[in-house]
Design an enzyme around this catalytic site. Structure first.
Site, PDB file in Angstrom:
ATOM      1  N   ASP A 328      32.928  40.180  49.866  1.00 51.93           N
ATOM      2  CA  ASP A 328      33.417  41.540  50.014  1.00 51.93           C
ATOM      3  C   ASP A 328      32.382  42.257  50.885  1.00 51.93           C
ATOM      4  OD1 ASP A 328      34.733  44.073  49.381  1.00 51.93           O
ATOM      5  OD2 ASP A 328      32.968  44.443  48.143  1.00 51.93           O
ATOM      6  N   ASP A 521      31.503  43.105  44.124  1.00 50.48           N
ATOM      7  CA  ASP A 521      30.852  44.001  43.162  1.00 50.48           C
ATOM      8  C   ASP A 521      31.791  45.034  42.553  1.00 50.48           C
ATOM      9  OD1 ASP A 521      29.621  46.918  44.782  1.00 50.48           O
ATOM     10  OD2 ASP A 521      31.119  45.557  45.567  1.00 50.48           O
ATOM     11  N   ASP A 525      37.461  43.701  43.003  1.00 50.01           N
ATOM     12  CA  ASP A 525      37.079  42.320  43.302  1.00 50.01           C
ATOM     13  C   ASP A 525      37.320  41.371  42.127  1.00 50.01           C
ATOM     14  OD1 ASP A 525      36.176  42.936  45.871  1.00 50.01           O
ATOM     15  OD2 ASP A 525      34.198  43.524  45.142  1.00 50.01           O
TER      16      ASP A 525
END
Length: 628
Positions: A328, A521, A525
């Site tokens: 990410d 995080d 996600d």
């Protein structure tokens, strides 16, 4: 050394001294047998006891049974042949116990790392009542309570500092020795040690949901999730141990019968019984049964000391095969904090343009507005600002010191009919106009983490085939960040569901022996962390949902730790494979030699205890991961 280990060491010393002394004491017959039997019972009574319990519980075939049968058999043979050679049986048990002591020490050393982590558990929280501090159980503190943390105390719960500044020792959480400075307004996580100033903290989580509680739960439950290697060894031992017991019985009985019945030769029961007993000592699977779980345990302990929490040895094993790393962007490779990264002006100075922008945006709580005020760096005098008008999706118009200030995107400039300059910098562009004249623009970007570029390079050095970045950001921003960091592939403007789809595609393209890890995080996600072969969460500032869904948690949010986690896992797996190969080669070679009478009982001691000690010492190396 523990009390139990000290007792074992004393028993080993006493037995060894007795064996040496008996070589010089002129005794024979029954007195000699009694003295040697006493030495045997001193060193082996607990093994005999465990073997007896195993038989009663119908769990016969284990290392205790093998050791008991082999050593008691050696005694019986010495008595029946009247050779008086009791040393071999005692020596087998003595060296076996020395191996057990080594193993106990190694486990203790591994547990010491876990215990050091357990020291982060807070004993109390300070609450101010009528001007005095009262110590209460952290479980009793509710969300929103104000707690006081004095120098030298552990931070008991997660929260936000509302008063005070200090330095924190975060080494137990992150493995980082450098103190972390904190001030009013900063978020703080439980488990840190306050080093200097007094901190007043407003709690944001209950103790059961706090960082320290979650960490302890992760570590305590890590050993319950076994790796494929451990499962293989467990299954192997269940088949192998009874197989060698029956083989030893066959070795003791069949050759004498064949010699006597078919070859017309003396049976030599004593010779073949001795070979069978030697075969049993060699066959003990201690090196495998002990060293493999110990290697994983040491690997998890060493990783936790470095701030990498692995939820089980199965995940440690899976991580060693990670060949595709998917990231990410926001909060993982970047800091997730907007900052002014450029001021491009026409005629004004940078500071003046920033001042007008900060004053015009002073009434907004938007992250963009906050970043402008932070870059200005001075106290905002709101009396200088009047007639603030926010135009949704465009920007703000306000009067500052009597001048008309417009701050916003290109849509605002078009709406006001003001020609503006395009900016090729990556980020959010705030165009500025003063009294209807274009004055320049300010670039605001999500800042890349200091070690992100190095982290990508380290992953490639570690043998990762491809790095991929998935983000909801605009395509231009995403491609620029990927290019700056050296990421191989980027997919932008994705919704959370799109990220799962992209990971599904990547999973279908890789081979079965290769694993895909996703690093994230945020709450969004969590689905991707669950779907990937290995989910890696940023633990310090990551969301609870991400940490819960992940298999590996990085406690300091440093992407460099990803490469370190992979290196730790690979070192651990190398050690496991070394121990398996060493044990099996030596075992099967010595089994063959003992069956044909080449290997005697002393040789068998090396094949069993020697290999076990070598394997245990090798397993301890999994703790040494600091310089990887």
């Amino acid at each position: 050394m523990t009390k139990k280990q000290r007792k074992m060491l004393i028993r080993i010393i006493v037995c060894a001294v007795m064996l040496i002394a008996l070589q010089f004491i002129p005794v024979a017959g029954i007195p000699e047998l009694i003295l040697y039997l006493a030495a045997y019972l001193i060193i082996g009574y607990d093994i005999l006891k465990k073997a007896g319990k195993g038989i009663l519980n119908k769990q016969v075939f284990d290392e205790n049974f093998l050791m008991s049968i082999a050593t008691v058999g050696a005694f019986v043979q010495a008595i029946s042949t009247r050779s008086g050679d009791y040393v071999e049986g005692i020596a087998v048990m003595l060296f076996y116990q020395i191996g057990e002591l080594f193993q106990s020490y190694a486990v203790g050393k591994s547990r010491a790392n876990i215990s050091a982590l357990m020291d982060i558990r807070p004993d109390y929280a300070n609450i101010e009542v009528n001007g005095k501090l009262e110590q209460v159980d952290p479980d009793e503190v509710s969300i929103g309570s104000i707690i006081i943390v004095q120098p030298g105390e552990k931070v008991p719960l997660d929260g936000i500092i509302i008063d005070g500044n200090s330095s924190l020792n975060t080494s137990a959480l992150t493995g980082e020795s450098m103190p972390r400075d904190v001030k009013e307004g900063d978020e703080i996580i439980s488990g840190c040690i306050n080093m200097t100033g007094v901190l007043k903290i407003q709690t944001t989580k209950e103790f059961g949901e706090s960082t320290v509680s979650k960490i302890l739960d992760l570590v305590e439950n890590a050993s319950s999730r076994k790796s494929k290697s451990e499962d293989f060894i467990s299954r192997f031992a269940k088949i192998y141990t009874p197989a060698v017991c029956y083989s030893a019985l066959a070795l003791a009985v069949l050759p004498p019968i064949i010699r006597m019945a078919f070859l017309g030769l003396p049976a030599q029961w004593g010779v073949w019984t001795y070979r069978a007993l030697t075969f049993l000592v060699v066959s003990c699977p201690c090196a495998l049964v002990i060293s493999i779980p110990l290697s994983f345990f040491a690997g998890i302990g060493g990783a936790s000391k470095e701030g990498v929490l692995v939820k089980g040895s199965n995940y440690l094993e899976a991580l060693s095969q990670a060949k595709y790393i998917v990231f990410d962007k926001t909060g993982t490779l970047t800091q997730g904090v907007f900052e002014v990264t450029g001021v491009h002006h026409n005629s004004l100075e940078d500071s003046t343009l920033l001042e007008y922008a900060a004053l015009a945006e002073c009434a907004s709580s938007h992250p963009i507005s906050k970043s402008l005020q932070k870059a200005y760096g001075k106290e905002i005098d709101r009396s200088r600002v009047t007639n603030i008008e926010e135009i949704s999706g465009h920007g703000i118009i306000a009067q500052v010191d009597g001048k008309s200030i417009a701050a916003g995107n290109s849509k605002l400039m078009k709406k006001l009919g003001i020609p503006y300059d395009d900016c090729h910098s990556v980020g959010t562009i705030i165009h500025m106009a003063i009294d209807h004249e274009y004055a320049g623009h300010i670039v605001i970007s999500d800042v890349v983490k200091p070690h992100s570029k190095e982290a990508i390079a380290e992953l490639k050095k570690a043998g990762v085939k491809k790095t991929i970045m998935l983000t909801g950001d605009a395509d231009r921003v995403a491609k620029q960040v990927a290019a700056d960091l050296g990421v191989d592939e980027v997919h932008s403007e994705l919704l959370p569901g799109d990220k799962v789809s992209e990971v599904e595609k990547l999973l279908s393209m890789k081979s079965e022996k290769e694993n895909l890890a996703f690093v994230g995080d945020g709450i969004n996600d969590a689905p991707v962390l669950t779907r990937a072969d290995i989910g890696i969460a940023m633990g310090a500032m990551g969301s609870d949902a991400a940490i819960e869904a992940a298999d590996v948690v990085l406690m300091d949010d440093n992407p460099l730790q990803i490469a370190k986690a992979i290196k730790i896992s690979r070192k651990c797996i190398r050690i496991v494979k070394q121990n398996i190969v060493l044990a099996l080669i030596v075992k099967f070679a010595c089994l063959a030699l003992s069956a044909v009478g080449i290997a005697n009982m002393w040789f068998a001691i090396f094949a069993d205890v020697g290999v076990m000690i070598i394997s245990v010492l090798n397993a301890i190396r999994a703790l040494k991961v600091h310089n990887l």
